[in-house]
Scaffold this motif. Structure first.
Motif, PDB file in Angstrom:
ATOM      1  N   LEU A 143      38.651  42.465  43.514  1.00 61.76           N
ATOM      2  CA  LEU A 143      39.134  43.501  42.590  1.00 61.76           C
ATOM      3  C   LEU A 143      40.569  43.240  42.145  1.00 61.76           C
ATOM      4  CD1 LEU A 143      37.471  46.646  44.192  1.00 61.76           C
ATOM      5  CD2 LEU A 143      36.849  45.473  42.079  1.00 61.76           C
ATOM      6  N   SER A 144      41.314  42.451  42.924  1.00 60.35           N
ATOM      7  CA  SER A 144      42.640  42.052  42.450  1.00 60.35           C
ATOM      8  C   SER A 144      42.518  41.059  41.294  1.00 60.35           C
ATOM      9  CB  SER A 144      43.469  41.440  43.586  1.00 60.35           C
ATOM     10  OG  SER A 144      43.030  40.134  43.924  1.00 60.35           O
ATOM     11  N   ILE A 145      41.486  40.203  41.334  1.00 58.24           N
ATOM     12  CA  ILE A 145      41.227  39.314  40.201  1.00 58.24           C
ATOM     13  C   ILE A 145      40.823  40.138  38.981  1.00 58.24           C
ATOM     14  CG2 ILE A 145      39.775  37.426  39.334  1.00 58.24           C
ATOM     15  CD1 ILE A 145      41.867  36.616  41.402  1.00 58.24           C
ATOM     16  N   HIS A 146      40.028  41.180  39.207  1.00 60.71           N
ATOM     17  CA  HIS A 146      39.661  42.111  38.132  1.00 60.71           C
ATOM     18  C   HIS A 146      40.914  42.719  37.502  1.00 60.71           C
ATOM     19  CE1 HIS A 146      38.009  46.170  36.786  1.00 60.71           C
ATOM     20  NE2 HIS A 146      37.238  45.317  36.138  1.00 60.71           N
ATOM     21  N   THR A 147      41.841  43.146  38.344  1.00 59.09           N
ATOM     22  CA  THR A 147      43.088  43.717  37.856  1.00 59.09           C
ATOM     23  C   THR A 147      43.970  42.655  37.216  1.00 59.09           C
ATOM     24  OG1 THR A 147      43.021  45.441  39.544  1.00 59.09           O
ATOM     25  CG2 THR A 147      45.143  45.014  38.544  1.00 59.09           C
ATOM     26  N   LEU A 148      43.889  41.436  37.739  1.00 53.42           N
ATOM     27  CA  LEU A 148      44.636  40.327  37.145  1.00 53.42           C
ATOM     28  C   LEU A 148      44.245  40.150  35.675  1.00 53.42           C
ATOM     29  CD1 LEU A 148      46.641  38.003  37.890  1.00 53.42           C
ATOM     30  CD2 LEU A 148      44.623  36.572  38.264  1.00 53.42           C
TER      31      LEU A 148
END
Length: 412
Positions: A143-148
């Motif tokens: 989900l951090s990649i999603h936010t990235l």
């Protein structure tokens, strides 16, 4: 280097493809929103709007986002059409942004923002549920990649829109900036459509049963009775008030108080998003190892201080540096909060949990544009930031009182 990334994140490099594709789509949704925020000061001047009227336009966006939550989670959880839902979200948003170029009155502009608001919250239940199911042991990182992706969209869109504003009217800049979103929708259709078809075949082979509407209503009732989940949503709501207020009023502060031109304004907003790009994956990976609560608590506390500090800065260069630090602390906690929500939710109800989370955020955020507009009209834009800092402080207090997970509740 790839081996190091795999060791740090716990996810094989080749398995990360779907996460980066979803991140690209998420970036496209934020590209749309960031374009709206960048052109809004120029819309305000062209249409002769007060700060309150300009804020009312954004309130329309948040209200439509709230309404989208009523059915989006159910669609995702019952049908399982996560990829189709994401692609539909992008197409609706891209079309609406294109038609913003035809808006010559506040009414047509408001109608297009209704569609853009629907896009935003139609995307998240499908995307976050998709990633949560695909990476159950590495949600924070995924989900951090999603936010990235969101940060990249928020970073590149102001640069693109700001450059276009130097050559075109705000209508032309908005319409041209919509074109990349159509391309992203096509890529997701081709690349992730196959992934969803394989998933449907797997479910068919294993004779897995789709959730019935009765099962869905039962699970939904459980979510509304879950005090931990409701507390998390309220915390996220106050944080979202601050975030959306900053996205709306920082461009106005830069243009009207610091007298930034369109290109320098775009650079400043980009600096804020670059901070988020740097902080998001670090915060997400740390939360997988250290727990969600401590990472969120630190990010919110730092953000509260920086929001107040913005009003005391004198000098463009220092302001841009502080905006980069603010972006790092503000945006880094987004994927951690989403992961926290997924940790608390049964897999079959994750789409609806995201709808509840984002619905609460939209509900709280509706207050900010009009309330901030009234404050700005009466006392000036800088005073808006004191209210935003207060909202972030309340979110910090809620985070302090929330348990990290259900086991903490049982242990106590």
């Amino acid at each position: 280097m790839i081996a190091a990334i795999e060791e740090i994140t716990g996810v094989k490099w080749r398995a990360q493809g779907p996460a980066f594709l979803i991140a690209m789509g998420h970036g496209a949704t934020h590209w749309i929103l960031a374009t709206v925020y960048v052109v809004l000061p120029f819309i305000r001047d062209d249409l002769g709007l007060s700060y309150t009227e300009a804020g009312s336009v954004i309130t329309i966006l948040h209200a439509s986002s709230l309404s989208a939550n009523i059915g989006s989670g159910a669609v995702v959880d019952i049908t399982g059409k996560r990829v189709l839902t994401q692609v539909s979200s992008l197409l609706i948003g891209a079309l609406a942004l294109t038609l913003v170029g035809l808006a010559e009155t506040i009414w047509l502009l408001g109608a297009m923002l209704v569609l853009i608001g629907l896009t935003n919250n139609l995307w998240h239940p499908a995307a976050i549920a998709f990633l949560s199911r695909t990476y159950p042991e590495n949600r924070g990182y995924a989900l951090s990649i999603h936010t990235l992706g969101a940060s990249f969209g928020d970073t590149l869109a102001p640069l693109s829109a700001g450059s276009l504003l130097a050559w075109f009217s705000w209508q032309g800049a908005a319409s041209i900036n919509a074109l990349p979103v159509f391309a992203v929708a096509l890529v997701l259709t081709v690349m992730l459509g196959r992934h969803e078809r394989r998933e449907n075949v797997r479910l068919s082979d294993s004779h897995s049963r789709r959730m019935s509407f009765a099962d869905y209503l039962s699970g939904l009732g459980g979510l509304f009775k879950d005090r931990m989940m409701i507390g998390l949503c309220i915390m996220a709501g106050f944080r979202s008030m601050c975030q959306n207020g900053l996205l709306l009023y920082i461009p106005m502060l830069l243009k009207n108080n610091f007298e930034f031109g369109p290109i320098l304004l775009g650079v400043a907003i980009t600096a804020m998003q670059v901070g988020g790009i740097m902080g998001g994956p670090i915060a997400g990976t740390l939360s997988d190892r250290l727990g969600r609560r401590s990472v969120v608590l630190g990010g919110l506390a730092i953000t509260s201080l920086l929001v107040v500090g913005i009003t005391e800065i004198d000098g463009a260069a220092i302001l841009i540096v502080v905006l980069a630090l603010l972006g790092c602390s503000l945006f880094a906690v987004r994927p951690v909060i989403h992961s926290w929500a997924m940790d608390l939710t049964p897999g079959a109800m994750q789409g609806s949990a995201v709808s509840l989370l984002f619905g609460t955020q939209s509900l709280f955020s509706m207050v900010v544009p009009i309330g901030g507009g009234v404050i700005a009209d009466q006392w000036g834009v800088p005073f808006v930031f004191f209210g935003l800092a207060a909202a972030m402080f309340i979110a910090t207090v809620f985070t302090f009182k929330l348990p990290d997970n259900r086991q903490d509740v049982l242990d106590s």
